[in-house]
Design a protein around this motif. Structure first.
Motif, PDB file in Angstrom:
ATOM      1  N   PHE A  95       0.708  -1.313  -0.040  1.00 29.47           N
ATOM      2  CA  PHE A  95       0.052  -0.125  -0.098  1.00 29.47           C
ATOM      3  C   PHE A  95       1.090   1.077  -0.031  1.00 29.47           C
ATOM      4  CE2 PHE A  95      -3.213   3.241   1.731  1.00 29.47           C
ATOM      5  CZ  PHE A  95      -4.280   2.776   0.913  1.00 29.47           C
ATOM      6  N   PRO A  96       0.555   2.242  -0.933  1.00 29.25           N
ATOM      7  CA  PRO A  96       1.474   3.237  -1.089  1.00 29.25           C
ATOM      8  C   PRO A  96       1.401   4.319   0.245  1.00 29.25           C
ATOM      9  CG  PRO A  96      -0.721   3.809  -2.209  1.00 29.25           C
ATOM     10  CD  PRO A  96      -0.688   2.219  -1.831  1.00 29.25           C
ATOM     11  N   ASP A 139      10.206   8.852   5.816  1.00 27.11           N
ATOM     12  CA  ASP A 139       9.785   9.095   4.347  1.00 27.11           C
ATOM     13  C   ASP A 139       9.786   7.607   3.673  1.00 27.11           C
ATOM     14  OD1 ASP A 139       9.212  11.767   4.816  1.00 27.11           O
ATOM     15  OD2 ASP A 139      11.442  12.337   4.631  1.00 27.11           O
ATOM     16  N   ARG A 140      10.372   6.817   4.185  1.00 29.58           N
ATOM     17  CA  ARG A 140      10.424   5.267   3.537  1.00 29.58           C
ATOM     18  C   ARG A 140       9.349   4.891   3.345  1.00 29.58           C
ATOM     19  NH1 ARG A 140      15.871   1.986   5.764  1.00 29.58           N
ATOM     20  NH2 ARG A 140      17.462   3.749   5.603  1.00 29.58           N
ATOM     21  N   HIS A 141       9.147   4.074   2.210  1.00 30.98           N
ATOM     22  CA  HIS A 141       7.800   3.312   2.030  1.00 30.98           C
ATOM     23  C   HIS A 141       7.963   2.103   2.772  1.00 30.98           C
ATOM     24  CE1 HIS A 141       5.064   0.237   0.107  1.00 30.98           C
ATOM     25  NE2 HIS A 141       4.434   1.349  -0.418  1.00 30.98           N
ATOM     26  N   ILE A 142       6.706   1.747   3.456  1.00 28.78           N
ATOM     27  CA  ILE A 142       6.628   0.604   4.496  1.00 28.78           C
ATOM     28  C   ILE A 142       7.274  -0.622   4.087  1.00 28.78           C
ATOM     29  CG2 ILE A 142       4.976   1.475   5.927  1.00 28.78           C
ATOM     30  CD1 ILE A 142       2.988  -0.216   4.406  1.00 28.78           C
ATOM     31  N   SER A 143       7.395  -1.084   2.792  1.00 24.54           N
ATOM     32  CA  SER A 143       7.758  -2.231   2.164  1.00 24.54           C
ATOM     33  C   SER A 143       9.465  -2.188   2.273  1.00 24.54           C
ATOM     34  CB  SER A 143       7.495  -2.450   0.544  1.00 24.54           C
ATOM     35  OG  SER A 143       8.112  -1.207  -0.115  1.00 24.54           O
ATOM     36  N   GLN A 144       9.994  -1.425   2.481  1.00 27.70           N
ATOM     37  CA  GLN A 144      11.429  -1.017   2.487  1.00 27.70           C
ATOM     38  C   GLN A 144      12.206  -1.492   3.774  1.00 27.70           C
ATOM     39  OE1 GLN A 144      11.997   2.901   1.218  1.00 27.70           O
ATOM     40  NE2 GLN A 144      12.273   2.212  -0.884  1.00 27.70           N
ATOM     41  N   PHE A 145      11.210  -1.791   4.875  1.00 27.98           N
ATOM     42  CA  PHE A 145      11.664  -2.182   6.150  1.00 27.98           C
ATOM     43  C   PHE A 145      11.780  -3.781   6.231  1.00 27.98           C
ATOM     44  CE2 PHE A 145      10.096   2.171   6.396  1.00 27.98           C
ATOM     45  CZ  PHE A 145      11.102   2.626   7.426  1.00 27.98           C
ATOM     46  N   SER A 146      12.468  -4.164   7.253  1.00 27.37           N
ATOM     47  CA  SER A 146      12.388  -5.509   7.549  1.00 27.37           C
ATOM     48  C   SER A 146      11.348  -5.852   8.320  1.00 27.37           C
ATOM     49  CB  SER A 146      13.582  -5.777   8.632  1.00 27.37           C
ATOM     50  OG  SER A 146      13.651  -5.317   9.821  1.00 27.37           O
ATOM     51  N   GLY A 147      11.031  -7.252   8.669  1.00 28.77           N
ATOM     52  CA  GLY A 147       9.755  -7.444   9.305  1.00 28.77           C
ATOM     53  C   GLY A 147       9.563  -7.214  10.552  1.00 28.77           C
ATOM     54  N   GLY A 148      10.966  -7.044  11.346  1.00 29.82           N
ATOM     55  CA  GLY A 148      10.854  -6.583  12.877  1.00 29.82           C
ATOM     56  C   GLY A 148      10.899  -4.925  12.746  1.00 29.82           C
ATOM     57  N   GLN A 149      11.249  -4.475  11.641  1.00 27.08           N
ATOM     58  CA  GLN A 149      10.935  -2.952  11.750  1.00 27.08           C
ATOM     59  C   GLN A 149       9.602  -2.346  11.296  1.00 27.08           C
ATOM     60  OE1 GLN A 149      14.054  -2.095   8.846  1.00 27.08           O
ATOM     61  NE2 GLN A 149      15.512  -1.068  10.378  1.00 27.08           N
ATOM     62  N   GLN A 150       9.009  -3.483  10.507  1.00 28.22           N
ATOM     63  CA  GLN A 150       7.479  -2.860  10.146  1.00 28.22           C
ATOM     64  C   GLN A 150       6.562  -3.080  11.406  1.00 28.22           C
ATOM     65  OE1 GLN A 150       6.963  -5.958   6.797  1.00 28.22           O
ATOM     66  NE2 GLN A 150       7.708  -4.581   5.473  1.00 28.22           N
ATOM     67  N   GLN A 151       7.027  -4.223  12.177  1.00 32.08           N
ATOM     68  CA  GLN A 151       6.247  -4.478  13.470  1.00 32.08           C
ATOM     69  C   GLN A 151       6.676  -2.949  14.766  1.00 32.08           C
ATOM     70  OE1 GLN A 151       3.763  -6.177  13.101  1.00 32.08           O
ATOM     71  NE2 GLN A 151       4.313  -7.888  14.477  1.00 32.08           N
ATOM     72  N   ARG A 152       7.672  -2.572  14.452  1.00 31.62           N
ATOM     73  CA  ARG A 152       8.106  -1.608  15.316  1.00 31.62           C
ATOM     74  C   ARG A 152       7.253  -0.018  14.754  1.00 31.62           C
ATOM     75  NH1 ARG A 152      14.373  -0.574  16.106  1.00 31.62           N
ATOM     76  NH2 ARG A 152      15.270  -2.597  15.880  1.00 31.62           N
ATOM     77  N   ILE A 153       7.125  -0.178  13.623  1.00 33.80           N
ATOM     78  CA  ILE A 153       6.207   1.021  12.872  1.00 33.80           C
ATOM     79  C   ILE A 153       4.915   1.093  13.451  1.00 33.80           C
ATOM     80  CG2 ILE A 153       5.276   1.956  10.937  1.00 33.80           C
ATOM     81  CD1 ILE A 153       7.691   0.969   9.245  1.00 33.80           C
ATOM     82  N   PHE A 154       4.159  -0.330  13.295  1.00 31.29           N
ATOM     83  CA  PHE A 154       2.913  -0.362  14.216  1.00 31.29           C
ATOM     84  C   PHE A 154       3.040  -0.034  15.707  1.00 31.29           C
ATOM     85  CE2 PHE A 154       1.713  -1.726  10.123  1.00 31.29           C
ATOM     86  CZ  PHE A 154       0.331  -1.591   9.811  1.00 31.29           C
ATOM     87  N   LEU A 155       4.139  -0.424  16.264  1.00 32.66           N
ATOM     88  CA  LEU A 155       4.114  -0.132  17.909  1.00 32.66           C
ATOM     89  C   LEU A 155       4.182   1.302  17.983  1.00 32.66           C
ATOM     90  CD1 LEU A 155       6.735  -2.426  19.784  1.00 32.66           C
ATOM     91  CD2 LEU A 155       4.293  -2.045  20.176  1.00 32.66           C
ATOM     92  N   ALA A 156       4.789   2.203  17.028  1.00 28.12           N
ATOM     93  CA  ALA A 156       4.856   3.884  17.097  1.00 28.12           C
ATOM     94  C   ALA A 156       3.358   4.113  16.746  1.00 28.12           C
ATOM     95  CB  ALA A 156       5.843   4.000  16.098  1.00 28.12           C
ATOM     96  N   ARG A 157       2.734   3.415  15.815  1.00 27.28           N
ATOM     97  CA  ARG A 157       1.480   3.940  15.546  1.00 27.28           C
ATOM     98  C   ARG A 157       0.558   3.891  16.968  1.00 27.28           C
ATOM     99  NH1 ARG A 157      -2.804   0.789  11.645  1.00 27.28           N
ATOM    100  NH2 ARG A 157      -2.858  -0.805  13.640  1.00 27.28           N
ATOM    101  N   ALA A 158       0.722   2.694  17.658  1.00 28.34           N
ATOM    102  CA  ALA A 158       0.099   2.454  18.949  1.00 28.34           C
ATOM    103  C   ALA A 158       0.436   3.675  19.768  1.00 28.34           C
ATOM    104  CB  ALA A 158       0.276   1.069  19.544  1.00 28.34           C
ATOM    105  N   MET A 159       1.695   3.826  20.014  1.00 29.76           N
ATOM    106  CA  MET A 159       1.887   4.693  20.910  1.00 29.76           C
ATOM    107  C   MET A 159       1.453   6.073  20.931  1.00 29.76           C
ATOM    108  SD  MET A 159       6.220   3.792  21.125  1.00 29.76           S
ATOM    109  CE  MET A 159       6.727   5.138  22.189  1.00 29.76           C
ATOM    110  N   VAL A 160       1.417   6.487  19.537  1.00 28.56           N
ATOM    111  CA  VAL A 160       0.985   7.932  19.518  1.00 28.56           C
ATOM    112  C   VAL A 160      -0.616   8.128  19.556  1.00 28.56           C
ATOM    113  CG1 VAL A 160       2.744   8.384  17.884  1.00 28.56           C
ATOM    114  CG2 VAL A 160       0.684   7.851  16.883  1.00 28.56           C
TER     115      VAL A 160
END
Length: 251
Positions: A95-96, A139-160
């Protein structure tokens, strides 16, 4: 690990929860009270209803029976205070959107979908990414992250989102040691702030290491209680069937 505490208004009440998919019963008989600041491990075999329970609490699924309340209110009235981190397999990583876009979705949930995120929201998103070791990567597209980093992004979403309840669905799957450490630290931070954390996982070692309470499911609630008293060979056999090895972990 923080001890349960905080305001009774933030207690999660589950009463005789039942969820069906059409004519098929996926989960039934779940009753529990979860106090603020409690970390709960939700365990059971595949198809036992772990994800189903989290999705019902998150409002993704509607129970066919029973009630879910946060404090005195129906959970649907306080949906903005419930953060859900799904399994990676359920996310469309093509997803873009950028990492920052994903994190800012938590601010939409908190403030309302018609409210455009402002400078303060963006600063909050950047701060969350930085705290989770992703500084400068917004600014990176979410597909450019490793699996663990992608999970961290969603953790950050939960935090905010500034939640009172955080639901993590199989967060440790495919995650390396470094990313697990970040998850452990973030879970402990949530608990210290009086936030309920519920972790659906098949990794039993993580349950011993990270939780205060355990809920055992096998399409019904087999047991619920403090981890030392509930994570027992008897309950695990009743949950998983057969012989189950119980390994002691340092807490």
């Amino acid at each position: 690990m923080a001890q349960p505490g905080g305001s009774p208004d933030a207690t999660l009440h589950l009463r005789d929860i039942e969820v069906s998919y059409g004519a098929s019963l996926a989960l039934g008989g779940v009753t529990a009270d979860v106090l603020p600041g409690t970390v709960v491990g939700v365990i059971g075999p595949n198809g036992s209803g772990k994800s189903t329970l989290l999705k019902a609490i998150a409002g993704v699924l509607s129970p066919s029976r029973g009630t879910i309340r946060l404090g005195a209110q129906d959970i649907r009235e306080r949906a903005a205070q419930v953060a859900f981190v799904p399994q990676r397999e359920e996310v469309n990583w093509d997803f873009p959107v950028t990492a920052r876009d994903v994190v800012l979705m938590g601010r939409y949930r908190s403030k309302g979908w018609l409210r455009w995120p402002g400078a303060a929201d963006r600063r909050m998103a950047e701060s969350a990414l930085e705290r989770l070791g992703l500084s400068g990567m917004g600014d990176r597209h979410i597909s450019q992250f490793s699996g663990g980093q992608q999970q961290r992004i969603f953790l950050a979403r939960a935090m905010v989102q500034e939640p009172l309840v955080v639901l993590l669905d199989e967060p440790f799957t495919g995650v390396d040691v470094t990313n697990r450490k970040v998850f452990h630290e973030t879970i402990q931070e949530f608990a210290r702030r009086g936030i309920i954390v519920m972790i659906a996982t098949h990794e039993l070692g993580e349950v011993q290491e990270t939780t205060d309470f355990v809920m055992c499911l096998n399409r019904r609630m087999v047991a619920f209680g403090p981890t030392p008293a509930t994570y027992t060979p008897e309950n695990l056999r009743a949950t998983f069937g057969g012989q189950v090895a119980v390994f002691e972990a340092s807490r």
